[in-house]
Design a protein around this motif. Structure first.
Motif, PDB file in Angstrom:
ATOM      1  N   PRO A   1      -9.159   1.145  14.582  1.00 31.10           N
ATOM      2  CA  PRO A   1      -9.763   2.058  15.559  1.00 31.10           C
ATOM      3  C   PRO A   1     -10.559   1.273  16.599  1.00 31.10           C
ATOM      4  CG  PRO A   1     -10.205   2.782  13.319  1.00 31.10           C
ATOM      5  CD  PRO A   1      -9.650   1.396  13.216  1.00 31.10           C
ATOM      6  N   TYR A   2     -10.530   1.776  17.829  1.00 29.04           N
ATOM      7  CA  TYR A   2     -11.249   1.102  18.905  1.00 29.04           C
ATOM      8  C   TYR A   2     -12.470   1.908  19.358  1.00 29.04           C
ATOM      9  CZ  TYR A   2     -12.152  -1.251  23.353  1.00 29.04           C
ATOM     10  OH  TYR A   2     -12.741  -1.928  24.386  1.00 29.04           O
ATOM     11  N   SER A   3     -12.320   3.213  19.496  1.00 31.65           N
ATOM     12  CA  SER A   3     -13.445   4.042  19.921  1.00 31.65           C
ATOM     13  C   SER A   3     -13.225   5.477  19.471  1.00 31.65           C
ATOM     14  CB  SER A   3     -13.615   3.995  21.445  1.00 31.65           C
ATOM     15  OG  SER A   3     -12.525   4.657  22.081  1.00 31.65           O
ATOM     16  N   ARG A   4     -14.296   6.248  19.504  1.00 30.96           N
ATOM     17  CA  ARG A   4     -14.253   7.650  19.093  1.00 30.96           C
ATOM     18  C   ARG A   4     -15.105   8.459  20.056  1.00 30.96           C
ATOM     19  NH1 ARG A   4     -13.894  10.638  14.065  1.00 30.96           N
ATOM     20  NH2 ARG A   4     -15.335  12.408  14.002  1.00 30.96           N
ATOM     21  N   THR A   5     -14.582   9.574  20.520  1.00 30.72           N
ATOM     22  CA  THR A   5     -15.312  10.472  21.413  1.00 30.72           C
ATOM     23  C   THR A   5     -15.188  11.889  20.877  1.00 30.72           C
ATOM     24  OG1 THR A   5     -14.836   9.071  23.317  1.00 30.72           O
ATOM     25  CG2 THR A   5     -15.529  11.330  23.778  1.00 30.72           C
ATOM     26  N   ALA A   6     -16.302  12.602  20.826  1.00 37.10           N
ATOM     27  CA  ALA A   6     -16.307  13.951  20.255  1.00 37.10           C
ATOM     28  C   ALA A   6     -17.013  14.925  21.187  1.00 37.10           C
ATOM     29  CB  ALA A   6     -16.991  13.950  18.899  1.00 37.10           C
ATOM     30  N   LEU A   7     -16.523  16.147  21.200  1.00 31.39           N
ATOM     31  CA  LEU A   7     -17.161  17.256  21.906  1.00 31.39           C
ATOM     32  C   LEU A   7     -17.424  18.339  20.878  1.00 31.39           C
ATOM     33  CD1 LEU A   7     -17.910  18.464  24.768  1.00 31.39           C
ATOM     34  CD2 LEU A   7     -15.680  19.606  24.662  1.00 31.39           C
ATOM     35  N   TYR A   8     -18.672  18.795  20.767  1.00 33.09           N
ATOM     36  CA  TYR A   8     -18.996  19.791  19.753  1.00 33.09           C
ATOM     37  C   TYR A   8     -20.070  20.750  20.265  1.00 33.09           C
ATOM     38  CZ  TYR A   8     -22.365  15.993  18.793  1.00 33.09           C
ATOM     39  OH  TYR A   8     -23.299  14.996  18.905  1.00 33.09           O
TER      40      TYR A   8
ATOM     41  N   GLY B   1     -25.215   8.377  13.629  1.00 30.52           N
ATOM     42  CA  GLY B   1     -25.448   7.699  14.897  1.00 30.52           C
ATOM     43  C   GLY B   1     -26.851   7.163  15.059  1.00 30.52           C
ATOM     44  N   ASP B   2     -27.739   7.448  14.088  1.00 29.94           N
ATOM     45  CA  ASP B   2     -29.118   6.927  14.102  1.00 29.94           C
ATOM     46  C   ASP B   2     -29.932   7.363  15.311  1.00 29.94           C
ATOM     47  OD1 ASP B   2     -28.774   5.564  11.696  1.00 29.94           O
ATOM     48  OD2 ASP B   2     -27.909   3.830  12.715  1.00 29.94           O
ATOM     49  N   GLY B   3     -29.549   8.470  15.946  1.00 34.68           N
ATOM     50  CA  GLY B   3     -30.314   8.976  17.081  1.00 34.68           C
ATOM     51  C   GLY B   3     -31.151  10.183  16.699  1.00 34.68           C
ATOM     52  N   ASP B   4     -31.494  10.995  17.692  1.00 33.68           N
ATOM     53  CA  ASP B   4     -32.250  12.219  17.429  1.00 33.68           C
ATOM     54  C   ASP B   4     -31.367  13.229  16.702  1.00 33.68           C
ATOM     55  OD1 ASP B   4     -34.425  11.163  18.770  1.00 33.68           O
ATOM     56  OD2 ASP B   4     -33.859  12.072  20.693  1.00 33.68           O
ATOM     57  N   SER B   5     -31.975  13.983  15.797  1.00 35.98           N
ATOM     58  CA  SER B   5     -31.227  14.992  15.059  1.00 35.98           C
ATOM     59  C   SER B   5     -31.016  16.238  15.924  1.00 35.98           C
ATOM     60  CB  SER B   5     -31.946  15.364  13.766  1.00 35.98           C
ATOM     61  OG  SER B   5     -33.282  15.764  14.017  1.00 35.98           O
ATOM     62  N   LEU B   6     -29.816  16.796  15.815  1.00 39.19           N
ATOM     63  CA  LEU B   6     -29.451  17.988  16.589  1.00 39.19           C
ATOM     64  C   LEU B   6     -29.156  19.190  15.694  1.00 39.19           C
ATOM     65  CD1 LEU B   6     -26.960  16.336  19.123  1.00 39.19           C
ATOM     66  CD2 LEU B   6     -29.357  16.954  19.538  1.00 39.19           C
ATOM     67  N   GLY B   7     -28.929  18.929  14.413  1.00 46.27           N
ATOM     68  CA  GLY B   7     -28.574  20.000  13.493  1.00 46.27           C
ATOM     69  C   GLY B   7     -28.234  19.413  12.143  1.00 46.27           C
ATOM     70  N   ILE B   8     -27.719  20.251  11.262  1.00 48.06           N
ATOM     71  CA  ILE B   8     -27.427  19.841   9.890  1.00 48.06           C
ATOM     72  C   ILE B   8     -25.917  19.882   9.662  1.00 48.06           C
ATOM     73  CG2 ILE B   8     -27.835  20.330   7.450  1.00 48.06           C
ATOM     74  CD1 ILE B   8     -30.404  21.780   8.305  1.00 48.06           C
TER      75      ILE B   8
ATOM     76  N   ASN C   1     -22.363  12.608  15.857  1.00 54.07           N
ATOM     77  CA  ASN C   1     -23.652  12.021  16.216  1.00 54.07           C
ATOM     78  C   ASN C   1     -24.718  13.099  16.374  1.00 54.07           C
ATOM     79  OD1 ASN C   1     -22.621   9.453  16.193  1.00 54.07           O
ATOM     80  ND2 ASN C   1     -22.528   9.224  18.405  1.00 54.07           N
ATOM     81  N   GLY C   2     -25.844  12.887  15.726  1.00 52.01           N
ATOM     82  CA  GLY C   2     -26.943  13.846  15.788  1.00 52.01           C
ATOM     83  C   GLY C   2     -27.040  14.736  14.566  1.00 52.01           C
ATOM     84  N   ALA C   3     -26.050  14.661  13.679  1.00 48.48           N
ATOM     85  CA  ALA C   3     -26.063  15.533  12.498  1.00 48.48           C
ATOM     86  C   ALA C   3     -26.874  14.927  11.362  1.00 48.48           C
ATOM     87  CB  ALA C   3     -24.642  15.806  12.033  1.00 48.48           C
TER      88      ALA C   3
ATOM     89  N   LEU D   1     -25.097  25.139  16.623  1.00 48.71           N
ATOM     90  CA  LEU D   1     -25.524  24.592  17.915  1.00 48.71           C
ATOM     91  C   LEU D   1     -25.308  25.602  19.034  1.00 48.71           C
ATOM     92  CD1 LEU D   1     -24.162  20.928  17.938  1.00 48.71           C
ATOM     93  CD2 LEU D   1     -26.538  21.622  17.935  1.00 48.71           C
ATOM     94  N   SER D   2     -26.305  25.760  19.886  1.00 43.72           N
ATOM     95  CA  SER D   2     -26.189  26.680  21.014  1.00 43.72           C
ATOM     96  C   SER D   2     -25.846  25.950  22.309  1.00 43.72           C
ATOM     97  CB  SER D   2     -27.507  27.445  21.201  1.00 43.72           C
ATOM     98  OG  SER D   2     -28.587  26.542  21.420  1.00 43.72           O
ATOM     99  N   GLU D   3     -25.833  24.608  22.270  1.00 41.01           N
ATOM    100  CA  GLU D   3     -25.509  23.812  23.442  1.00 41.01           C
ATOM    101  C   GLU D   3     -24.313  22.910  23.161  1.00 41.01           C
ATOM    102  OE1 GLU D   3     -28.920  21.591  24.529  1.00 41.01           O
ATOM    103  OE2 GLU D   3     -30.137  23.335  25.026  1.00 41.01           O
ATOM    104  N   VAL D   4     -23.573  22.585  24.206  1.00 38.80           N
ATOM    105  CA  VAL D   4     -22.425  21.699  24.086  1.00 38.80           C
ATOM    106  C   VAL D   4     -22.906  20.254  24.125  1.00 38.80           C
ATOM    107  CG1 VAL D   4     -20.249  20.983  25.123  1.00 38.80           C
ATOM    108  CG2 VAL D   4     -20.914  23.386  25.171  1.00 38.80           C
ATOM    109  N   HIS D   5     -22.398  19.440  23.222  1.00 39.98           N
ATOM    110  CA  HIS D   5     -22.775  18.031  23.163  1.00 39.98           C
ATOM    111  C   HIS D   5     -21.524  17.166  23.144  1.00 39.98           C
ATOM    112  CE1 HIS D   5     -27.098  18.614  22.261  1.00 39.98           C
ATOM    113  NE2 HIS D   5     -26.677  19.720  21.693  1.00 39.98           N
ATOM    114  N   ALA D   6     -21.629  15.989  23.720  1.00 37.59           N
ATOM    115  CA  ALA D   6     -20.538  15.016  23.687  1.00 37.59           C
ATOM    116  C   ALA D   6     -21.105  13.675  23.262  1.00 37.59           C
ATOM    117  CB  ALA D   6     -19.871  14.894  25.057  1.00 37.59           C
ATOM    118  N   SER D   7     -20.329  12.929  22.490  1.00 40.26           N
ATOM    119  CA  SER D   7     -20.780  11.610  22.064  1.00 40.26           C
ATOM    120  C   SER D   7     -19.609  10.641  22.074  1.00 40.26           C
ATOM    121  CB  SER D   7     -21.374  11.669  20.644  1.00 40.26           C
ATOM    122  OG  SER D   7     -20.389  12.011  19.692  1.00 40.26           O
ATOM    123  N   SER D   8     -19.906   9.384  22.317  1.00 40.94           N
ATOM    124  CA  SER D   8     -18.881   8.342  22.314  1.00 40.94           C
ATOM    125  C   SER D   8     -19.407   7.131  21.559  1.00 40.94           C
ATOM    126  CB  SER D   8     -18.510   7.927  23.739  1.00 40.94           C
ATOM    127  OG  SER D   8     -17.886   8.985  24.428  1.00 40.94           O
ATOM    128  N   ALA D   9     -18.518   6.503  20.800  1.00 39.13           N
ATOM    129  CA  ALA D   9     -18.870   5.286  20.073  1.00 39.13           C
ATOM    130  C   ALA D   9     -17.741   4.285  20.210  1.00 39.13           C
ATOM    131  CB  ALA D   9     -19.121   5.602  18.603  1.00 39.13           C
TER     132      ALA D   9
END
Length: 362
Positions: free
Chosen positions: A43-50, A201-208, A182-184, A2-10
């Motif tokens: 677990p209550y929630s999960r947040t990731a920065l990648y 995450g069932d969203g748009d794909s960002l990478g493998i 999310n996005g993988a 990935l060349s961009e920083v992404h964050a996701s929360s669930a």
């Protein structure tokens, strides 16, 4: 990568108690915070920065921002968080212990902040956390990421070793790679010649993800796109969807890490295996790891998960028993990495060809 920083929360639940803890797993390319409800034991929630290169120098600031984001997105006030545990590499842990306070994470200054201890320079606090998730008794444990870390317990003896990997199994060296967030693209399969896949995450794909890449290599081997030496025979790229692909350089990295894993497993015994790491985020990935030869056939019934580190960090924070166990592990474990290095290198070279077990395991 990935060349961009992404964050996701669930957010996993709608209700919670006022007894929350924060557990953080830090790797070279991803930081994850899970908010865990201690009173309700879930677990209550999960947040990731990648998509960001995480170093000892920038981790403190990264965690400050991620912690605030995690609590804000989950609607958890700082007063509800009673403790925080961090599992990371040796260099990151040492730096954070010097620089980071509970207040820096947006928590009450008196909130307990702990760091999972490390066994050695090769076996970080992340691996100690993994060991805290294993039932009592004899076992073999392996965690795959930037390194492969293996531990074997037989009676009272716990032997461990850590060996560097090339970046296939944490996604850092793959051209379209990313962590299993999310996005993988995470489960790749071939149905009547058509490539199908799932996205975390069932969203748009960002990478493998690493699991997706291993699944793809299994398909490429099965369909003759690569031979047993890892050479692509009739094309330069293997497309997954419209935007992402596996390249010849990706195959070389997967091939190298496959051989490193096979060599590491061969150095240890046959106790009940527990496997952790992004290639094991789903059953397709686990079986593909066996099919290409990264995981020995005798481990086909192993217990596996995509990440055991977060759960181990939570155990360390919540239980005095687990905390004592962690320090006993650090104190009494024998790191035999250097002793095994020469033998590991020899076995690595002998495992560089892909195995042909495709039909049997997938």
């Amino acid at each position: 990568m990935l060349s961009e920083v992404h964050a996701s929360s669930a957010k996993f639940r709608t209700e919670r108690s006022a007894e929350m803890i924060l557990a953080c797993d830090i790797t070279a390319n991803c930081a994850v915070i899970e908010l865990f409800d201690a009173a309700l034991n879930r677990p209550y929630s999960r947040t990731a920065l990648y998509g960001v290169k995480i170093t000892a120098e920038n981790t403190a600031e990264t965690l400050r921002r991620l912690s605030v984001t995690a609590m804000r997105s989950a609607g958890v006030p700082s007063s509800a968080v009673k403790g925080a545990a961090i599992a990371a590499s040796v260099f990151v842990s040492n730096r954070l212990e010097e620089e980071l306070s509970a207040a820096d994470l947006g928590l009450d200054p008196e909130t307990e902040l702990v760091f999972v201890p490390y066994i050695s320079m090769a076996l970080s606090g992340r691996f100690t956390a993994t060991l805290l998730t294993i039932p009592n008794g004899n076992f073999l444990v392996a965690d795959l990421g930037a390194n492969i870390c293996v531990a074997e317990k037989n009676g009272e003896t716990l032997r461990c070793a850590g060996f560097p990997l090339s970046g296939a199994f944490d996604g850092t060296a793959l051209e379209s790679g990313m962590p299993c967030e999310n996005g993988a693209i995470d489960a790749v399969r071939s149905e009547n010649g058509i490539i199908e896949y799932e996205v975390v995450g069932d969203g748009d794909s960002l990478g493998i993800s690493p699991a997706g890449a291993v699944c793809a290599s299994r398909i490429m081997l099965s369909e003759g796109v690569i031979d047993s030496d890892g050479i692509m025979t009739d094309r330069d790229l293997f497309a997954i969807g419209e935007d992402f692909f596996i390249s010849q350089s990706d195959i070389r990295v997967i091939q190298s890490d496959m051989a490193r894993c096979a060599a590491a497993f061969e150095l240890f015994g046959t106790e009940k295996p527990y496997l952790s790491g992004a290639p094991f985020s789903n059953d397709y990935g686990f079986r593909a790891m066996t099919a290409i030869g990264a995981v020995p056939e005798k481990y086909l019934k192993a217990s596996f998960c995509g990440n055991s580190v977060i759960r181990g960090a939570e155990n360390f924070l919540l239980s005095e028993k687990y905390r004592e166990e962690a320090y006993e592990i650090v104190k009494n474990t024998e790191d035999i990495s250097e002793r095994l290095a020469e033998e590991f290198d020899g076995k690595y070279l002998r495992h560089l060809s892909f195995e042909k077990k495709i039909d049997k395991f997938c």
